[in-house]
Design an enzyme around this catalytic site. Sequence first.
Site, mmCIF file in Angstrom:
data_model
loop_
_atom_site.group_PDB
_atom_site.id
_atom_site.type_symbol
_atom_site.label_atom_id
_atom_site.label_comp_id
_atom_site.label_asym_id
_atom_site.label_seq_id
_atom_site.Cartn_x
_atom_site.Cartn_y
_atom_site.Cartn_z
ATOM 1 N N ASP A 82 -2.671 -6.212 6.774
ATOM 2 C CA ASP A 82 -1.319 -5.676 6.820
ATOM 3 C C ASP A 82 -0.991 -5.307 8.271
ATOM 4 O O ASP A 82 -1.864 -5.216 9.129
ATOM 5 C CB ASP A 82 -1.167 -4.472 5.879
ATOM 6 C CG ASP A 82 0.293 -4.224 5.488
ATOM 7 O OD1 ASP A 82 1.202 -4.781 6.158
ATOM 8 O OD2 ASP A 82 0.549 -3.472 4.532
ATOM 9 N N GLU A 113 8.205 2.258 1.927
ATOM 10 C CA GLU A 113 6.830 2.702 2.181
ATOM 11 C C GLU A 113 6.718 4.229 2.161
ATOM 12 O O GLU A 113 7.401 4.917 1.391
ATOM 13 C CB GLU A 113 6.308 2.078 3.477
ATOM 14 C CG GLU A 113 6.363 0.544 3.431
ATOM 15 C CD GLU A 113 5.634 -0.133 4.570
ATOM 16 O OE1 GLU A 113 4.571 0.329 4.975
ATOM 17 O OE2 GLU A 113 6.145 -1.169 5.055
#
Length: 565
Positions: free
Chosen positions: A262, A456
């Site tokens: 990521d 997020e």
Amino acid sequence: MTLDEKIGQMTQVAHDALRSPADIATYHVGALLSGGGGGPNGAGGTASQWADMYDRYQSYAMRARLRIPLLYGVDAVHGNGDVYGAVVFPQNIGMGATRDPALVTREEEVTRDEVLGTGVPWTFAPCVCVPRDKRWGRTYEGFGEDTALVQSMTAAAVRGFQGPALGRSSVMATAKHFVADGGTTYGTGDRGYRIDEGDARITEAELDGVHLAPFQTAVAAGVGAVMVSYSSWNGLKDHADPYLITAVLKGRLGFGGLVVSDWGGIDQISPNYDTRVRTAIEAGIDMVMLSGDYRRFIGTVRREVTAGKIPESRINDAVTRILNAKFALGLFAHPYADRAYTAQVGSAAHRAVARQAVRESLVLLKNQGVLPLSRTAHYRIVVGGRSADNLGYQMGGWSITWQGGSGRTTAGTTIWQGLRAAAGPSVQMQDIGTDLSRPFTGDVGIAVVGETPYAEGSGDTATMALAPGDAAVVKAICSHTKQCVVILVSGRPLIVGRQLAESSAFVAAWLPGSEGEGVADVLFGEHPFTGRLPVSWPAAVGQEPLDSGDGQTPLFPFGYGISPY
Ligand code: BGC
Ligand code: BGC
């Protein structure tokens, strides 16, 4: 291939972090990405501007000795949402509510074509996370709290993006985030978050049964890529875990595609740069997604390999997986955008699929005889609330920008516009917005309230509370009309006991995306409510984590939904 050429293949650079496009050839860069909001000239940009950007970068890759095309990735997580004018679908939690895997396949076929319209052959989707604690800011990226539901939608999504096998007309899918990103313990979040990027403190049996199973499904469906999670499992960052990545994913599950880290994920492994680069690659990461200094990364890998600290066999495995993907996607033969797709981006046919998805995603939680509304009666409907006429709010995060925005950030129809268009001439319609200072009355009130966009960890919440202004709007609208409907526009359940009591009908609309008419289609009874809760709905935040089968009594259980009327 030389060592430098191989290392370059393993390097994925945010396109706007390139110091010069010539670096693509100089450093043999194998992949680029657009992060959230990373359009051709900052956020947004039309499909043809994206395709021009894409072709330009590919032309630089063609200047390198081996002419290996770039692999370009984007977060097309609910439609190709960063592109101005692209169709924006409901976020995954709403797709989970549809219980319609065939529709998810259609969604991702449309998204595939809208991604190909920008030249891009790779999406960082689907998120196959299983959000267990809905205080998590990424709850809406998951299809729901139930593993079997997530599995059925995972298989459907991969099929939609890739077709039966990776080829020229596929967009390569990415199952993310590996693994148990939705299973982290509240209070363990990293980088200042409450729960996002936290630690999944669970047994291996729970890891396997709840969180790994969707990856197994994705692998069986032929998913081309898997993205590693920022989170940890019992204290060890997944990015540093050779057991999870190599033994379990590549070994036990037999995943033959590419593992991508990521964004900046390796930076959380260790304060020492060399150590984190080495640890990540040894753990089994094939491609490293970098937010920043790619030259430093490349130099570090070279030194580690030359010093014998990273085996060259590991590099060869990584590069083989990456090149296999590029060959499978037909990039060597066709490195440039196929403009036949570009004109279809945002087409009426594509919007119709998203509108159907909106209809099917709505979950009716309460109805005391007010719904369906009549389109032909002589009466007055008062609509209000900050989410009624706000396209940005109804799309949520990962829409034009990473965190999402407010207002007309792209093309689409708001919930208010949809309602107004659907009502016949005998219906008086008024949108009061959030102005409660002037008196109003109506036969029916519709309060459209909910969450402000987030993505997020910044969406982590301690309270799951409705904003005070939203509560005031519901109260005012419900007390000044004969009957009122609350439409909640949110990425997860909120604590709404009071609003349920004040209203005659209550609809969970999730984050429906760009086609707000889908809400009117169902409110006015052109289509029935068929959505079912993809998550358990808490009565109080203290119930979280709240999941079906855990012995707690939710306000509404997983699977709830009044239907038909
Ligand atoms: C997110 C990923 C995303 C990546 C690229 C990360 O912050 O966790 O889901 O694919 O950024 O934008
Ligand atoms: C990017 C996102 C990425 C995030 C990671 C943002 O600047 O736009 O795509 O996920 O950084 O923290």
